[in-house]
Design a protein around this motif. Structure first.
Motif, PDB file in Angstrom:
ATOM      1  N   PHE A 187       0.839  -1.199   0.000  1.00  0.00           N
ATOM      2  CA  PHE A 187       0.000   0.000   0.000  1.00  0.00           C
ATOM      3  C   PHE A 187       0.879   1.255   0.000  1.00  0.00           C
ATOM      4  CE2 PHE A 187      -2.277   3.416   2.160  1.00  0.00           C
ATOM      5  CZ  PHE A 187      -3.457   3.473   1.437  1.00  0.00           C
ATOM      6  N   VAL A 188       1.890   1.271   0.856  1.00  0.00           N
ATOM      7  CA  VAL A 188       2.808   2.422   0.896  1.00  0.00           C
ATOM      8  C   VAL A 188       3.526   2.554  -0.444  1.00  0.00           C
ATOM      9  CG1 VAL A 188       4.889   3.355   1.971  1.00  0.00           C
ATOM     10  CG2 VAL A 188       3.100   2.320   3.388  1.00  0.00           C
ATOM     11  N   GLY A 189       3.921   1.407  -1.020  1.00  0.00           N
ATOM     12  CA  GLY A 189       4.578   1.452  -2.325  1.00  0.00           C
ATOM     13  C   GLY A 189       3.675   2.009  -3.404  1.00  0.00           C
ATOM     14  N   SER A 190       2.395   1.660  -3.345  1.00  0.00           N
ATOM     15  CA  SER A 190       1.444   2.189  -4.324  1.00  0.00           C
ATOM     16  C   SER A 190       1.259   3.690  -4.161  1.00  0.00           C
ATOM     17  CB  SER A 190       0.095   1.474  -4.187  1.00  0.00           C
ATOM     18  OG  SER A 190       0.197   0.125  -4.553  1.00  0.00           O
ATOM     19  N   MET A 191       1.180   4.141  -2.917  1.00  0.00           N
ATOM     20  CA  MET A 191       1.045   5.580  -2.656  1.00  0.00           C
ATOM     21  C   MET A 191       2.249   6.336  -3.205  1.00  0.00           C
ATOM     22  SD  MET A 191      -1.829   6.258  -0.986  1.00  0.00           S
ATOM     23  CE  MET A 191      -1.507   7.740  -0.031  1.00  0.00           C
ATOM     24  N   GLU A 222      -3.045  -9.427  -6.984  1.00  0.00           N
ATOM     25  CA  GLU A 222      -3.879  -9.498  -5.792  1.00  0.00           C
ATOM     26  C   GLU A 222      -3.942  -8.153  -5.075  1.00  0.00           C
ATOM     27  OE1 GLU A 222      -5.909 -11.846  -4.503  1.00  0.00           O
ATOM     28  OE2 GLU A 222      -5.569 -12.850  -6.425  1.00  0.00           O
ATOM     29  N   HIS A 223      -2.834  -7.439  -5.051  1.00  0.00           N
ATOM     30  CA  HIS A 223      -2.829  -6.128  -4.387  1.00  0.00           C
ATOM     31  C   HIS A 223      -3.728  -5.144  -5.126  1.00  0.00           C
ATOM     32  CE1 HIS A 223      -1.483  -2.655  -2.163  1.00  0.00           C
ATOM     33  NE2 HIS A 223      -1.092  -2.067  -3.281  1.00  0.00           N
ATOM     34  N   ARG A 224      -3.750  -5.213  -6.440  1.00  0.00           N
ATOM     35  CA  ARG A 224      -4.622  -4.315  -7.195  1.00  0.00           C
ATOM     36  C   ARG A 224      -6.083  -4.579  -6.845  1.00  0.00           C
ATOM     37  NH1 ARG A 224      -3.844  -4.550 -13.517  1.00  0.00           N
ATOM     38  NH2 ARG A 224      -5.400  -6.209 -13.408  1.00  0.00           N
ATOM     39  N   ARG A 225      -6.426  -5.850  -6.660  1.00  0.00           N
ATOM     40  CA  ARG A 225      -7.792  -6.190  -6.263  1.00  0.00           C
ATOM     41  C   ARG A 225      -8.106  -5.658  -4.868  1.00  0.00           C
ATOM     42  NH1 ARG A 225      -9.820  -9.869  -3.109  1.00  0.00           N
ATOM     43  NH2 ARG A 225      -7.791 -10.878  -2.830  1.00  0.00           N
ATOM     44  N   LYS A 226      -7.154  -5.790  -3.955  1.00  0.00           N
ATOM     45  CA  LYS A 226      -7.373  -5.314  -2.589  1.00  0.00           C
ATOM     46  C   LYS A 226      -7.508  -3.792  -2.549  1.00  0.00           C
ATOM     47  CE  LYS A 226      -5.051  -9.156  -0.242  1.00  0.00           C
ATOM     48  NZ  LYS A 226      -3.921  -9.554   0.623  1.00  0.00           N
ATOM     49  N   MET A 227      -6.758  -3.095  -3.384  1.00  0.00           N
ATOM     50  CA  MET A 227      -6.864  -1.628  -3.433  1.00  0.00           C
ATOM     51  C   MET A 227      -8.265  -1.213  -3.868  1.00  0.00           C
ATOM     52  SD  MET A 227      -3.989  -0.163  -2.461  1.00  0.00           S
ATOM     53  CE  MET A 227      -3.788   1.436  -3.257  1.00  0.00           C
ATOM     54  N   ILE A 272     -10.759  -1.694  -0.870  1.00  0.00           N
ATOM     55  CA  ILE A 272     -10.706  -0.704   0.215  1.00  0.00           C
ATOM     56  C   ILE A 272     -10.997   0.713  -0.280  1.00  0.00           C
ATOM     57  CG2 ILE A 272      -9.079  -2.125   1.508  1.00  0.00           C
ATOM     58  CD1 ILE A 272      -6.869  -0.187   0.696  1.00  0.00           C
ATOM     59  N   GLY A 273     -11.412   0.837  -1.528  1.00  0.00           N
ATOM     60  CA  GLY A 273     -11.775   2.146  -2.057  1.00  0.00           C
ATOM     61  C   GLY A 273     -10.617   2.973  -2.552  1.00  0.00           C
ATOM     62  N   ALA A 274      -9.459   2.337  -2.765  1.00  0.00           N
ATOM     63  CA  ALA A 274      -8.281   3.061  -3.255  1.00  0.00           C
ATOM     64  C   ALA A 274      -7.952   2.646  -4.681  1.00  0.00           C
ATOM     65  CB  ALA A 274      -7.089   2.806  -2.334  1.00  0.00           C
ATOM     66  N   GLY A 275      -9.005   2.348  -5.450  1.00  0.00           N
ATOM     67  CA  GLY A 275      -8.804   1.868  -6.805  1.00  0.00           C
ATOM     68  C   GLY A 275      -8.102   2.864  -7.709  1.00  0.00           C
ATOM     69  N   THR A 276      -8.360   4.153  -7.513  1.00  0.00           N
ATOM     70  CA  THR A 276      -7.725   5.172  -8.357  1.00  0.00           C
ATOM     71  C   THR A 276      -6.215   5.165  -8.155  1.00  0.00           C
ATOM     72  OG1 THR A 276      -9.701   6.560  -8.266  1.00  0.00           O
ATOM     73  CG2 THR A 276      -7.629   7.614  -8.922  1.00  0.00           C
TER      74      THR A 276
END
Length: 354
Positions: free
Chosen positions: A214-218, A266-271, A274-278
């Motif tokens: 999640f931090v990496g995606s941010m 899998e992480h993209r699905r989880k994002m 949790i409403g962080a798809g964008t």
């Protein structure tokens, strides 16, 4: 999600009596065998083995393919690819051939033989630096695929691409290039490199892995937005345009080189959950390494990032002897092309659609 048992009769270049081209495991096994043929072609070249001493021919002739041409690296003259044509006997036409390819272009991965090892390793490093697309080998492969599609005509539906390791990355770049022009080529990518830390092997805690991703995606989304604000829309549209091309990826969770593909999807699905798809959508098409290269004025392309795929994971437990071996040997075994034509595999497949 679908689970399968590979309990059929394909076991490399021997024992085949029938091919059901609708059977996903048959298709996988034949594609892997044709890739193996490229490895053996290069080994024959290095050992100066020619007919009738060549060992490569059974890997394609047994499946009723003919070798049309080889792809040769312009730096070390090694054979890194092959073009096969499917020439079934007349008796096979009564079978289900509508899913069979007319041509297959296959690419090998890194070899350990000194005649080609150093060139292959340089290309492996190019993958880490997101610069494989600039190499002559990648350009030769892409141009070969483009010319084959043009000569055959149509939309490339009768052509397969197949590759293992380094070769799967080369095939991936060629297929993505064609997909950008609306030509979707069926692709079988075995152990494709994912240049990122294999978190599933390093960390046991699911919560910690999700937190790190999640931090990496941010971070990735933030960098991408800041650096590409003027071309954000075109970058997004280009990535989304590839979503209808769905390659088949084959990975082993014990293989550090490719296992992060599991976490990537899998992480993209989880994002999204949790409403962080964008944020996930921006991060999934960028890498920090590629962005940093661009920041220093070096053109880069994260070839490994793709919007959609059928991801097949080999969950077959390793033999006891391998479980007791050093982790390096375990990784090498999990990275091998030979696993993908073995019978009685425990596979899990899942479609990830962007």
């Amino acid at each position: 999600m679908a689970s399968t048992k590979d309990n059929f009769y394909l076991s490399g270049p021997s024992g085949l009596t029938y091919v059901n081209w609708d059977h996903v495991c048959h298709r996988k096994s034949i594609a892997a065998s044709l890739v193996k043929g490229v490895y053996v072609l290069e080994r024959d070249r290095q050992k100066r083995r020619k007919c009738p001493d060549s060992l490569a021919f059974p890997w394609w002739t047994f499946f009723h393919f003919q070798l049309l041409d080889t792809l040769v690296d312009d730096v070390d003259s090694s054979i890194f690819g092959a073009i096969y044509e499917f020439k079934p006997p007349q008796s096979m036409w009564i079978d289900t051939l509508h899913r069979s390819p007319r041509y297959v272009i296959a690419f090998r991965g890194t070899t350990i033989k000194p005649e080609s090892f150093f060139r292959d390793m340089k290309l492996d490093l190019k993958i880490l630096r997101h610069g494989l697309h600039r190499t002559s080998r990648s350009k030769i492969a892409t141009e070969t695929v483009r010319n084959m599609v043009a000569s055959v005509g149509g939309n490339g539906s009768n052509i397969w691409l197949a590759g293992h390791s380094l070769g799967s990355c080369i095939a991936l770049h060629a297929a993505k290039t064609m997909a950008k022009s609306g030509i979707f080529i069926e692709s079988f990518l075995f152990n494709p490199p994912f240049p990122s830390a294999p978190l599933d092997q390093i960390i046991n805690s699911e919560g910690m892995k999700h937190g790190i991703r999640f931090v990496g995606s941010m971070l990735t989304a933030g960098l991408a937005t800041a650096m590409n604000s003027d071309k954000k829309s075109s970058s997004f549209d280009s990535f989304a345009a590839l979503s209808d091309w769905i390659p088949s990826l084959f990975v082993n969770p014990s293989d550090f080189i490719c296992s992060e593909y599991v976490g990537y999807f899998e992480h993209r699905r989880k994002m999204e959950e949790i409403g962080a798809g964008t944020i996930g959508n921006i991060a999934t098409q960028n890498s920090v390494g590629s962005l940093m290269m661009s920041a220093f004025g070096k053109e880069s392309e994260p070839v490994h990032l793709i919007p959609s795929a059928i991801l097949t994971v080999n969950l077959t437990p390793p033999p006891q002897s391998m479980m007791e071996a050093h982790w390096i040997h375990q990784c090498l075994e999990a990275h091998g092309i030979h696993q993908w034509w073995k019978p009685e595999l425990h596979l899990e497949s899942k479609l990830h659609k962007y």
